[in-house]
Design a protein around this motif. Structure first.
Motif, PDB file in Angstrom:
ATOM      1  N   PHE A 116       0.828  -1.207   0.000  1.00 49.21           N
ATOM      2  CA  PHE A 116       0.000   0.000   0.000  1.00 49.21           C
ATOM      3  C   PHE A 116       0.865   1.260   0.000  1.00 49.21           C
ATOM      4  CE2 PHE A 116      -2.116   3.353   2.517  1.00 49.21           C
ATOM      5  CZ  PHE A 116      -3.216   3.582   1.700  1.00 49.21           C
ATOM      6  N   ARG A 117       1.929   1.255   0.779  1.00 48.41           N
ATOM      7  CA  ARG A 117       2.744   2.459   0.898  1.00 48.41           C
ATOM      8  C   ARG A 117       3.638   2.684  -0.314  1.00 48.41           C
ATOM      9  NH1 ARG A 117       5.421   3.604   6.509  1.00 48.41           N
ATOM     10  NH2 ARG A 117       5.414   5.692   5.583  1.00 48.41           N
ATOM     11  N   ALA A 118       3.692   1.734  -1.214  1.00 48.12           N
ATOM     12  CA  ALA A 118       4.401   1.981  -2.474  1.00 48.12           C
ATOM     13  C   ALA A 118       3.736   3.132  -3.224  1.00 48.12           C
ATOM     14  CB  ALA A 118       4.408   0.713  -3.326  1.00 48.12           C
ATOM     15  N   ASP A 119       2.421   3.263  -3.104  1.00 47.67           N
ATOM     16  CA  ASP A 119       1.695   4.363  -3.755  1.00 47.67           C
ATOM     17  C   ASP A 119       1.284   5.457  -2.780  1.00 47.67           C
ATOM     18  OD1 ASP A 119       1.771   3.180  -6.312  1.00 47.67           O
ATOM     19  OD2 ASP A 119       0.059   1.910  -5.810  1.00 47.67           O
ATOM     20  N   VAL A 159     -19.979  -3.836   8.939  1.00 46.80           N
ATOM     21  CA  VAL A 159     -19.894  -4.289   7.545  1.00 46.80           C
ATOM     22  C   VAL A 159     -18.663  -5.171   7.425  1.00 46.80           C
ATOM     23  CG1 VAL A 159     -19.668  -3.605   5.124  1.00 46.80           C
ATOM     24  CG2 VAL A 159     -20.951  -2.153   6.724  1.00 46.80           C
ATOM     25  N   ALA A 160     -18.799  -6.337   6.804  1.00 46.81           N
ATOM     26  CA  ALA A 160     -17.670  -7.257   6.631  1.00 46.81           C
ATOM     27  C   ALA A 160     -17.619  -7.721   5.191  1.00 46.81           C
ATOM     28  CB  ALA A 160     -17.796  -8.454   7.572  1.00 46.81           C
ATOM     29  N   ARG A 161     -16.412  -7.789   4.655  1.00 46.46           N
ATOM     30  CA  ARG A 161     -16.211  -8.276   3.298  1.00 46.46           C
ATOM     31  C   ARG A 161     -15.141  -9.357   3.300  1.00 46.46           C
ATOM     32  NH1 ARG A 161     -20.240  -6.034   2.890  1.00 46.46           N
ATOM     33  NH2 ARG A 161     -20.843  -4.271   1.559  1.00 46.46           N
ATOM     34  N   ARG A 162     -15.476 -10.483   2.679  1.00 40.27           N
ATOM     35  CA  ARG A 162     -14.527 -11.587   2.580  1.00 40.27           C
ATOM     36  C   ARG A 162     -13.403 -11.210   1.625  1.00 40.27           C
ATOM     37  NH1 ARG A 162     -13.223 -15.875  -0.604  1.00 40.27           N
ATOM     38  NH2 ARG A 162     -12.836 -17.901   0.393  1.00 40.27           N
ATOM     39  N   GLY A 268     -11.430 -11.690   6.466  1.00 41.64           N
ATOM     40  CA  GLY A 268     -12.130 -10.553   5.885  1.00 41.64           C
ATOM     41  C   GLY A 268     -11.794  -9.260   6.592  1.00 41.64           C
ATOM     42  N   VAL A 269     -12.268  -8.173   5.998  1.00 45.41           N
ATOM     43  CA  VAL A 269     -12.085  -6.853   6.591  1.00 45.41           C
ATOM     44  C   VAL A 269     -13.437  -6.377   7.105  1.00 45.41           C
ATOM     45  CG1 VAL A 269     -12.368  -5.702   4.344  1.00 45.41           C
ATOM     46  CG2 VAL A 269     -11.233  -4.499   6.226  1.00 45.41           C
ATOM     47  N   ALA A 270     -13.429  -5.733   8.259  1.00 43.34           N
ATOM     48  CA  ALA A 270     -14.668  -5.246   8.864  1.00 43.34           C
ATOM     49  C   ALA A 270     -14.512  -3.782   9.250  1.00 43.34           C
ATOM     50  CB  ALA A 270     -15.028  -6.081  10.098  1.00 43.34           C
ATOM     51  N   TRP A 271     -15.644  -3.075   9.211  1.00 42.70           N
ATOM     52  CA  TRP A 271     -15.662  -1.691   9.669  1.00 42.70           C
ATOM     53  C   TRP A 271     -17.049  -1.360  10.196  1.00 42.70           C
ATOM     54  CZ3 TRP A 271     -15.106  -3.022   4.473  1.00 42.70           C
ATOM     55  CH2 TRP A 271     -16.158  -2.689   3.618  1.00 42.70           C
ATOM     56  N   LEU A 272     -17.143  -0.238  10.874  1.00 49.39           N
ATOM     57  CA  LEU A 272     -18.396   0.165  11.504  1.00 49.39           C
ATOM     58  C   LEU A 272     -19.333   0.735  10.450  1.00 49.39           C
ATOM     59  CD1 LEU A 272     -19.620   0.274  14.382  1.00 49.39           C
ATOM     60  CD2 LEU A 272     -18.767   2.622  14.542  1.00 49.39           C
ATOM     61  N   ASP A 273     -20.538   0.211  10.380  1.00 54.16           N
ATOM     62  CA  ASP A 273     -21.501   0.642   9.377  1.00 54.16           C
ATOM     63  C   ASP A 273     -21.880   2.110   9.601  1.00 54.16           C
ATOM     64  OD1 ASP A 273     -23.232   0.506   7.250  1.00 54.16           O
ATOM     65  OD2 ASP A 273     -24.902  -0.299   8.429  1.00 54.16           O
ATOM     66  N   GLY A 274     -21.887   2.871   8.510  1.00 47.88           N
ATOM     67  CA  GLY A 274     -22.283   4.273   8.600  1.00 47.88           C
ATOM     68  C   GLY A 274     -21.213   5.204   9.111  1.00 47.88           C
ATOM     69  N   HIS A 275     -20.037   4.662   9.415  1.00 49.31           N
ATOM     70  CA  HIS A 275     -18.954   5.485   9.946  1.00 49.31           C
ATOM     71  C   HIS A 275     -18.211   6.127   8.777  1.00 49.31           C
ATOM     72  CE1 HIS A 275     -16.174   6.631  13.137  1.00 49.31           C
ATOM     73  NE2 HIS A 275     -15.177   6.381  12.303  1.00 49.31           N
ATOM     74  N   PRO A 276     -18.141   7.467   8.722  1.00 48.23           N
ATOM     75  CA  PRO A 276     -17.472   8.106   7.578  1.00 48.23           C
ATOM     76  C   PRO A 276     -15.971   7.855   7.602  1.00 48.23           C
ATOM     77  CG  PRO A 276     -18.085   9.746   9.233  1.00 48.23           C
ATOM     78  CD  PRO A 276     -18.692   8.456   9.670  1.00 48.23           C
ATOM     79  N   ASP A 277     -15.415   7.609   6.428  1.00 43.78           N
ATOM     80  CA  ASP A 277     -13.974   7.353   6.307  1.00 43.78           C
ATOM     81  C   ASP A 277     -13.225   8.644   6.014  1.00 43.78           C
ATOM     82  OD1 ASP A 277     -14.322   4.617   6.607  1.00 43.78           O
ATOM     83  OD2 ASP A 277     -14.569   4.280   4.461  1.00 43.78           O
ATOM     84  N   THR A 278     -12.071   8.792   6.644  1.00 48.24           N
ATOM     85  CA  THR A 278     -11.156   9.843   6.217  1.00 48.24           C
ATOM     86  C   THR A 278     -10.527   9.402   4.891  1.00 48.24           C
ATOM     87  OG1 THR A 278      -9.287   8.869   7.382  1.00 48.24           O
ATOM     88  CG2 THR A 278     -10.655  10.453   8.611  1.00 48.24           C
ATOM     89  N   PRO A 279      -9.940  10.319   4.135  1.00 50.98           N
ATOM     90  CA  PRO A 279      -9.327   9.917   2.854  1.00 50.98           C
ATOM     91  C   PRO A 279      -8.307   8.785   2.978  1.00 50.98           C
ATOM     92  CG  PRO A 279      -9.603  12.285   2.894  1.00 50.98           C
ATOM     93  CD  PRO A 279      -9.988  11.801   4.260  1.00 50.98           C
ATOM     94  N   LEU A 288      -7.448  -2.873   0.236  1.00 48.30           N
ATOM     95  CA  LEU A 288      -7.713  -4.205   0.789  1.00 48.30           C
ATOM     96  C   LEU A 288      -8.740  -4.945  -0.067  1.00 48.30           C
ATOM     97  CD1 LEU A 288      -7.880  -3.488   4.635  1.00 48.30           C
ATOM     98  CD2 LEU A 288      -6.057  -4.669   3.398  1.00 48.30           C
ATOM     99  N   LEU A 289      -9.798  -4.257  -0.467  1.00 53.76           N
ATOM    100  CA  LEU A 289     -10.833  -4.910  -1.271  1.00 53.76           C
ATOM    101  C   LEU A 289     -10.292  -5.317  -2.639  1.00 53.76           C
ATOM    102  CD1 LEU A 289     -13.890  -2.649  -0.360  1.00 53.76           C
ATOM    103  CD2 LEU A 289     -13.384  -4.945   0.487  1.00 53.76           C
ATOM    104  N   SER A 290      -9.289  -4.599  -3.104  1.00 52.22           N
ATOM    105  CA  SER A 290      -8.693  -4.966  -4.397  1.00 52.22           C
ATOM    106  C   SER A 290      -7.817  -6.213  -4.289  1.00 52.22           C
ATOM    107  CB  SER A 290      -7.852  -3.804  -4.933  1.00 52.22           C
ATOM    108  OG  SER A 290      -6.618  -3.689  -4.232  1.00 52.22           O
ATOM    109  N   ARG A 291      -7.522  -6.640  -3.047  1.00 52.30           N
ATOM    110  CA  ARG A 291      -6.652  -7.798  -2.838  1.00 52.30           C
ATOM    111  C   ARG A 291      -7.441  -9.084  -2.637  1.00 52.30           C
ATOM    112  NH1 ARG A 291      -1.137  -6.605  -3.472  1.00 52.30           N
ATOM    113  NH2 ARG A 291      -0.662  -8.249  -1.978  1.00 52.30           N
ATOM    114  N   ARG A 292      -8.724  -9.074  -2.968  1.00 55.16           N
ATOM    115  CA  ARG A 292      -9.532 -10.286  -2.800  1.00 55.16           C
ATOM    116  C   ARG A 292      -8.873 -11.462  -3.508  1.00 55.16           C
ATOM    117  NH1 ARG A 292     -14.245  -6.739  -3.611  1.00 55.16           N
ATOM    118  NH2 ARG A 292     -15.520  -6.725  -1.721  1.00 55.16           N
ATOM    119  N   GLY A 293      -8.718 -12.550  -2.769  1.00 54.01           N
ATOM    120  CA  GLY A 293      -8.117 -13.754  -3.319  1.00 54.01           C
ATOM    121  C   GLY A 293      -6.603 -13.729  -3.356  1.00 54.01           C
TER     122      GLY A 293
END
Length: 325
Positions: A116-119, A159-162, A268-279, A288-293
């Motif tokens: 991630f920190r490469a970019d 919210v959880a995503r496999r 999977g990755v989980a986060w609080l539903d409705g919680h606004p994300d900082t940039p 993380l979602l782009s790393r599925r599989g």
């Protein structure tokens, strides 16, 4: 009282600094009349005179100087807090509070952050290792932005995503009767003594469920809080364990592929539903979602040399009756 005073502190500090209402109003960008009324209301709320007035100029009273010292400290702390949250939200140099399981710490998480920190080289991380339920509570408390966990939570506020799955292996001592095997059905370990994580850990729940699917309840001799400690207990001959692969092969144990039931854990990755994300959090979440599989690095068991002697060789060469294909 605090809610009444707080909005007027900056006004008060400006008037005290300039000792002139007009100049203070000009600095603040508010009408002079608005500022004058605010100071009168502040004195009325406190019940003391903060200024001695001489025409358009003012001078602090003794009470005013006492109040100014604390007001300036409060304003400085507010400015510090504002700067901190703004810095944490900065897209290029902000911060991500990231939680993950202990077993993902040695290899998976460092690799993810490096990629991630490469970019995004300036993004900072606050890292927390813990077991699944503890991390979910920290998510709910606002102490974490994201967490990698297993099994995936099923809760209305999360919210959880496999992202991937990780094979679990039956870990046995290297002098165990099963150590000459490469693959095994979990039911074949029904009479073994197990070492496991404590109740409440996700891997413990998965272990219990897999054993139940294989037709038995594990006899637990030792419970721990960390997978590598369990691997050490296995190496000491104190039981067998269902564990994810180690970052580095551990001497004294053999890792057997479990053919039935399918022994995996979802990550999977989980986060609080409705919680606004900082940039920076939004950027890392998308990463993380782009790393599925592709989240979990492949692990290859080291070649095990079978123990010497004809009985071991016979077992290693045995057909399907001795080894589940």
């Amino acid at each position: 009282m605090t809610s009444l005073l707080a909005p007027r502190l900056a006004y008060f500090a400006a008037v005290a600094r300039h000792e002139h209402v007009t100049r203070a109003a000009h600095e603040l960008g508010v009408p002079q009349s608005t500022l004058s009324r605010a100071m009168v209301r502040l004195e009325q709320d406190l019940g003391v005179s903060l200024f001695a007035r001489r025409g358009r100029t003012v001078a602090l009273t003794t009470a005013g100087r006492t109040f100014l010292a604390s007001a300036e400290k409060a304003l400085a702390e507010i400015a510090r807090a504002a700067g901190s949250v703004q810095q944490d939200a900065d897209p290029a140099h902000g911060k991500v509070a990231f939680g993950f399981l202990h077993t993902l710490g040695p290899e998976t998480v460092p690799g993810l952050i490096r990629a991630f920190r490469a970019d995004h080289p300036g993004v900072r991380f606050s890292l927390v290792q813990n077991y699944g339920e503890a991390m979910l509570e920290r998510l709910r408390a606002g102490e974490l932005d994201l967490c990698l966990t297993s099994p995936l939570p099923d809760a209305p506020d999360l919210v959880a995503r496999r992202l991937d799955e990780q094979r679990l292996r039956l870990v046995v001592p290297d002098d165990h009767r099963l150590a000459v095997r490469k693959r095994i059905r979990l039911a074949e370990a029904a009479e073994e003594v197990f070492v496991t994580l404590e109740p409440g850990y996700g891997l413990r729940r998965i272990t219990d469920d897999l054993c139940a699917e294989a037709g038995f309840a594990p006899r637990v001799a030792f419970e721990g809080e960390e997978a590598e400690t369990l691997r050490g207990l296995v190496a000491a001959g104190l039981g067998v364990a269902l564990l994810p692969p180690p970052a580095v092969p551990r001497p004294g144990v053999v890792e057997l592929t479990v053919t039935a039931p399918r022994a995996v854990r979802e990550i999977g990755v989980a986060w609080l539903d409705g919680h606004p994300d900082t940039p920076p959090v939004a950027q890392f979440k998308r990463f993380l979602l782009s790393r599925r599989g592709r989240l979990i690095p492949e692990w290859h068991a080291p070649v095990q040399e079978p123990a010497a002697g004809p009985s071991a060789a016979s077992a290693a060469e045995a057909g399907p009756a001795a080894e589940s294909r």
